[in-house]
Motif scaffolding. Structure first.
Motif, mmCIF file in Angstrom:
data_model
loop_
_atom_site.group_PDB
_atom_site.id
_atom_site.type_symbol
_atom_site.label_atom_id
_atom_site.label_comp_id
_atom_site.label_asym_id
_atom_site.label_seq_id
_atom_site.Cartn_x
_atom_site.Cartn_y
_atom_site.Cartn_z
ATOM 1 N N SER A 1 131.390 -31.813 6.212
ATOM 2 C CA SER A 1 131.313 -31.653 7.525
ATOM 3 C C SER A 1 132.068 -30.900 8.298
ATOM 4 O O SER A 1 131.640 -30.418 9.481
ATOM 5 C CB SER A 1 130.786 -32.980 8.338
ATOM 6 N N SER B 1 131.000 -28.056 10.038
ATOM 7 C CA SER B 1 131.605 -28.185 11.921
ATOM 8 C C SER B 1 131.876 -26.860 11.982
ATOM 9 O O SER B 1 131.673 -26.045 13.159
ATOM 10 C CB SER B 1 131.953 -29.178 12.646
ATOM 11 N N PHE C 1 128.300 -28.719 17.530
ATOM 12 C CA PHE C 1 127.816 -29.551 16.255
ATOM 13 C C PHE C 1 128.871 -29.613 15.300
ATOM 14 O O PHE C 1 129.552 -29.336 14.590
ATOM 15 C CB PHE C 1 127.035 -28.741 15.350
ATOM 16 N N ASN D 1 131.054 -33.317 13.810
ATOM 17 C CA ASN D 1 130.865 -34.008 12.088
ATOM 18 C C ASN D 1 129.814 -35.244 11.565
ATOM 19 O O ASN D 1 128.918 -35.503 10.757
ATOM 20 C CB ASN D 1 131.819 -34.650 11.832
ATOM 21 N N ILE E 1 126.062 -32.903 11.364
ATOM 22 C CA ILE E 1 125.908 -32.930 10.575
ATOM 23 C C ILE E 1 125.513 -33.832 9.631
ATOM 24 O O ILE E 1 124.741 -33.050 9.198
ATOM 25 C CB ILE E 1 127.137 -31.342 10.176
#
Length: 199
Positions: A156, A160, A174, A176, A179
């Motif tokens: 993630s 990101s 966006f 962790n 995501i």
């Protein structure tokens, strides 16, 4: 007479159980003999669980502690008072469970009728007038990248960072958490986002 007291408020928490920060502190301090009793606004603000209520009342009875409601009449030191208390607790729990059942039924009926239940997933548009969902092409491109990178073994953090570096500012939040939520969301697996699925 003047009494010393402290106020314990669990704002934003349901009284369905005792899993609330300040009620835990209150009960711990009660067990440390820091108080002679508890005064509550209404019984259903203490708990809406008959079992939790019974445990609290039993402990208070065993330790000669007083339970007072500012808006209700009962005496937890007498048999009749404890019966009244138990009945009030049962009604509070019944009310909570009835509301919960109605909400669940309403959500199910809304979903079965094709209405959006909850938030619209990123990558889709929702038309309030028609109640229809359509793909947002710009956002859908980001969704595809997230899943492709995840399938290739990227974590993630990596995903990101890639989105942050390569897409407009509206996608900069966006992190962790976003995501991971996207990856776990079942609507991206091809399941309907407007229909309730039994089972």
């Amino acid at each position: 007479n003047d009494y010393e007291y402290e106020v314990f408020t669990d704002e934003g928490y349901s009284a369905k159980d005792l899993n609330r920060p300040y009620i835990k502190i209150l009960l711990d301090r009660l067990k440390n003999n820091e108080f002679d009793g508890i005064a509550i606004h209404k019984l259903d603000r203490l708990t809406r669980s008959v079992r939790d209520l019974q445990n609290i009342v039993d402990y208070m009875d065993q330790n000669n502690l007083k339970l007072i409601s500012l808006n209700e009449s009962f005496d937890n030191t007498t048999a009749n008072g404890r019966l009244t208390l138990t009945m009030m607790g049962a009604v509070a729990q019944w009310e909570r469970e009835t509301i919960q059942e109605r909400v669940c039924l309403g959500v199910k009926q809304a979903a079965l009728s094709g209405k959006i239940v909850g938030t619209v997933p990123f990558g889709y548009n929702y038309d309030n007038k028609t109640g229809k969902v359509s793909v947002n092409e710009e956002e859908a491109e980001v969704v595809k990248i997230v899943f492709n990178m995840y399938a290739q073994g990227h974590g993630s953090n990596s995903i990101s960072s890639y989105i942050f570096d390569n897409y407009p500012k509206e996608f900069m939040n966006f992190g962790n958490t976003q995501i991971l939520r996207m990856i776990k969301r079942r609507s991206y697996l091809g399941e309907s986002i407007t229909r309730f699925k039994d089972g």
